[in-house]
Write a protein that holds these residues in place. Structure first.
Motif, PDB file in Angstrom:
ATOM      1  N   GLY A   1      40.892  26.578  45.802  1.00 58.30           N
ATOM      2  CA  GLY A   1      39.462  26.588  46.085  1.00 58.30           C
ATOM      3  C   GLY A   1      38.967  25.251  46.576  1.00 58.30           C
TER       4      GLY A   1
ATOM      5  N   LEU B   1      40.219  30.656  55.940  1.00 57.90           N
ATOM      6  CA  LEU B   1      40.502  31.288  54.659  1.00 57.90           C
ATOM      7  C   LEU B   1      39.342  32.177  54.230  1.00 57.90           C
ATOM      8  CD1 LEU B   1      41.805  28.085  52.886  1.00 57.90           C
ATOM      9  CD2 LEU B   1      43.193  30.062  53.507  1.00 57.90           C
ATOM     10  N   THR B   2      39.656  33.193  53.460  1.00 65.21           N
ATOM     11  CA  THR B   2      38.635  34.034  52.845  1.00 65.21           C
ATOM     12  C   THR B   2      38.382  33.487  51.452  1.00 65.21           C
ATOM     13  OG1 THR B   2      39.430  35.937  54.082  1.00 65.21           O
ATOM     14  CG2 THR B   2      38.050  36.401  52.173  1.00 65.21           C
ATOM     15  N   ALA B   3      37.109  33.427  51.059  1.00 64.43           N
ATOM     16  CA  ALA B   3      36.761  32.850  49.763  1.00 64.43           C
ATOM     17  C   ALA B   3      35.581  33.601  49.166  1.00 64.43           C
ATOM     18  CB  ALA B   3      36.406  31.370  49.935  1.00 64.43           C
TER      19      ALA B   3
ATOM     20  N   PRO C   1      45.054  33.336  49.501  1.00 61.04           N
ATOM     21  CA  PRO C   1      45.376  32.474  50.644  1.00 61.04           C
ATOM     22  C   PRO C   1      46.829  32.655  51.067  1.00 61.04           C
ATOM     23  CG  PRO C   1      45.270  31.188  48.631  1.00 61.04           C
ATOM     24  CD  PRO C   1      44.828  32.586  48.282  1.00 61.04           C
TER      25      PRO C   1
ATOM     26  N   ASN D   1      36.357  29.885  45.447  1.00 58.29           N
ATOM     27  CA  ASN D   1      37.774  30.174  45.197  1.00 58.29           C
ATOM     28  C   ASN D   1      38.291  30.937  46.401  1.00 58.29           C
ATOM     29  OD1 ASN D   1      37.748  29.012  42.677  1.00 58.29           O
ATOM     30  ND2 ASN D   1      38.376  30.851  41.598  1.00 58.29           N
ATOM     31  N   PHE D   2      39.481  30.579  46.840  1.00 57.10           N
ATOM     32  CA  PHE D   2      40.107  31.280  47.953  1.00 57.10           C
ATOM     33  C   PHE D   2      40.649  32.614  47.460  1.00 57.10           C
ATOM     34  CE2 PHE D   2      41.080  26.716  49.229  1.00 57.10           C
ATOM     35  CZ  PHE D   2      39.906  26.598  49.962  1.00 57.10           C
TER      36      PHE D   2
END
Length: 115
Positions: free
Chosen positions: A44, A74-76, A100, A96-97
Motif C-alpha cells: 500500500g 495498480l488497483t487499490a 498487485p 492498500n493495493f
C-alpha cells in the motif's frame, strides 16, 4: 467495487518507505486526480491529494516512481483519510493495493530494500 461496512482489512503487513514522487488517482466520480506519494510499501501507500475521496471504493493508482521505468499502474482501495489540521488540502489518503502483480511487488521491494 465497494467493500461492506464492518469488513476487517489487515493493517500494514509490510514496511513503508518515505518516498516523494508524482501519483495519479483515477476515480469514476472525480476523474484523474494528481497528487504526491508520501510513502510506499509492497502492500500500500500514503498519498497527498487535493480533495477527499470516498473510502472503501476501488481506485486506479498510477505511480511515477523514480526508478526510470514506466509508470506503475495498480488497483487499490482507500482505507484511511486524514485532513490537514486547518481542513485545507492536501488530504492524506492511505490505500492498500488489491492483488498487485508479482512484478509490481518486486519493483517496489527493489526501491525499498535496494537491488
Amino acid at each position: 467495487m465497494t467493500f461492506p461496512t464492518g469488513v476487517l482489512i489487515n493493517r500494514r503487513s509490510s514496511e513503508r518507505m518515505p518516498l516523494r514522487c508524482p501519483v495519479e488517482v483515477l476515480n469514476q466520480r472525480h476523474g484523474n486526480i494528481r497528487g504526491m506519494l508520501i510513502n510506499l510499501s509492497s502492500g500500500g501507500a500514503m498519498l497527498a491529494l487535493p480533495c477527499e475521496l470516498t473510502l472503501g471504493v476501488e481506485l486506479q493508482i498510477v505511480l511515477h516512481l523514480p526508478d526510470g521505468l514506466p509508470a506503475l499502474e495498480l488497483t487499490a482501495i482507500g482505507l484511511r483519510a486524514e485532513k490537514s489540521p486547518n481542513g485545507a488540502p492536501p488530504v492524506r489518503l492511505g490505500v492498500n493495493f488489491i492483488l498487485p502483480p508479482a512484478e509490481a511487488v518486486q519493483r517496489i521491494r527493489s526501491l525499498i530494500y535496494g537491488g
